[in-house]
Design a protein around this motif. Structure first.
Motif, PDB file in Angstrom:
ATOM      1  N   GLY A 148       0.723  -1.349   0.033  1.00 21.09           N
ATOM      2  CA  GLY A 148       0.030  -0.053  -0.155  1.00 21.09           C
ATOM      3  C   GLY A 148       0.704   1.300   0.102  1.00 21.09           C
ATOM      4  N   ASP A 149      -0.106   2.474  -0.211  1.00 23.37           N
ATOM      5  CA  ASP A 149       0.679   3.717   0.134  1.00 23.37           C
ATOM      6  C   ASP A 149       0.898   3.791   1.880  1.00 23.37           C
ATOM      7  OD1 ASP A 149       1.303   6.369   0.146  1.00 23.37           O
ATOM      8  OD2 ASP A 149      -0.499   7.255  -0.801  1.00 23.37           O
ATOM      9  N   LEU A 150       1.989   3.517   2.277  1.00 25.43           N
ATOM     10  CA  LEU A 150       2.112   3.697   3.579  1.00 25.43           C
ATOM     11  C   LEU A 150       2.656   5.059   3.953  1.00 25.43           C
ATOM     12  CD1 LEU A 150       3.870   0.396   4.498  1.00 25.43           C
ATOM     13  CD2 LEU A 150       1.391   0.970   4.102  1.00 25.43           C
ATOM     14  N   ASN A 151       2.787   5.967   2.884  1.00 26.56           N
ATOM     15  CA  ASN A 151       2.889   7.565   2.966  1.00 26.56           C
ATOM     16  C   ASN A 151       4.306   7.780   3.868  1.00 26.56           C
ATOM     17  OD1 ASN A 151       1.649   9.589   1.779  1.00 26.56           O
ATOM     18  ND2 ASN A 151      -0.477   8.820   2.584  1.00 26.56           N
ATOM     19  N   ILE A 152       5.417   6.974   3.986  1.00 28.71           N
ATOM     20  CA  ILE A 152       6.362   7.296   4.511  1.00 28.71           C
ATOM     21  C   ILE A 152       7.708   6.871   3.740  1.00 28.71           C
ATOM     22  CG2 ILE A 152       7.888   6.797   6.508  1.00 28.71           C
ATOM     23  CD1 ILE A 152       5.567   6.663   8.147  1.00 28.71           C
TER      24      ILE A 152
END
Length: 261
Positions: A148-152
């Motif tokens: 996923g898009d873990l945004n880190i």
């Protein structure tokens, strides 16, 4: 039998259904995990994807924001949804393949602009979400894959400038530490970096850049993690950078990895 999984923040599945179809046609992953679908589940153009062989769909959605979906051409069982922080936001869904592997699809909160949980409720929410994920991972997650898009962007070479982004949300030390705790507590390996251990590697480029590719000010925000019993095929992970340049693109590029348990 091997299974190829792709994760992609699509930034509106209805607006970008054409390029989802193109990816499914040209790359044909067995499972496609989408984030930021920005659509109620019943509005996802499932018929268009089913016509390409992706007839198994599990999703969670909100109107106009968040949202996650898993499209599969392999039979899958809905493995449930976790709601972290009791927000009701559609940020997780999961499926179980016939080989027993569970795929968890996450969209971690972005966290706003100010990396101060006292001054910025969105950043506080992000850190709480990660803390909840770590606690969930400690419950035991055998034979599982997290995508996923873990945004880190955790590593120094996961961003275009480590020094300039140290105080920018997505690469601050507190976020990197929290993400590493999620990964280690769940027993997952970062299979993308296992396969591509050296050099700068990005999966996101801002829309604000007039020439995103030439400027190359990217970040690796999209991840695939796996427990050792999933049979990650060494060397299979890749970021399909060119998709960022397709017509009406997402600001994220798809990330792939293959497994053969």
């Amino acid at each position: 039998m091997s299974v190829t999984i792709c994760t992609w923040n699509i930034n509106s599945v209805r607006l970008r259904a054409d390029i989802v179809e193109r990816l499914l046609t040209e790359e044909a992953p067995d499972v496609l995990c989408l984030q930021e679908t920005k659509s109620p589940v019943d509005k996802i153009p499932a018929d268009r994807f089913a016509a390409l062989g992706y007839s198994h769909i599990v999703a969670e959605g909100n109107k106009g924001y968040n949202g996650v979906a898993i499209l599969s051409r392999l039979p899958v069982e809905n493995a449930g949804t976790r709601t972290f922080c009791d927000t009701g936001h559609a940020r997780h869904c999961s499926v179980r393949l016939e080989n027993g592997i569970t795929i968890h699809n996450f969209y971690v909160p972005a966290g706003g602009d100010e990396p101060d949980p006292d001054a910025n409720p969105k950043f506080a929410h992000k850190l709480e979400f990660l803390d909840n994920m770590a606690a969930w991972g400690r419950e035991g997650q055998a034979k599982s894959i997290v995508v996923g898009d873990l945004n880190i962007a955790p590593r120094e070479d996961d961003v275009w400038s480590h020094k300039q982004l140290l105080k920018v949300v997505s690469h601050t030390p507190v976020e990197v530490e929290a993400l590493e705790k999620v990964r280690s507590d769940g027993g997952w390996a970062d299979v993308v970096r296992d396969d591509i251990p050296e050099g700068r590697l990005f999966s996101w480029w801002s829309y604000r850049s007039k020439d995103w590719s030439a400027a190359d000010k990217g970040r690796r925000l999209d991840h695939i993690w796996a427990t050792p019993d999933t049979g990650h095929v060494a060397g299979s992970a890749r970021v399909l950078r060119e998709v960022r340049g397709w017509e009406k693109p997402s600001d994220h590029a798809p990330v792939f990895a293959t497994f053969a348990p």
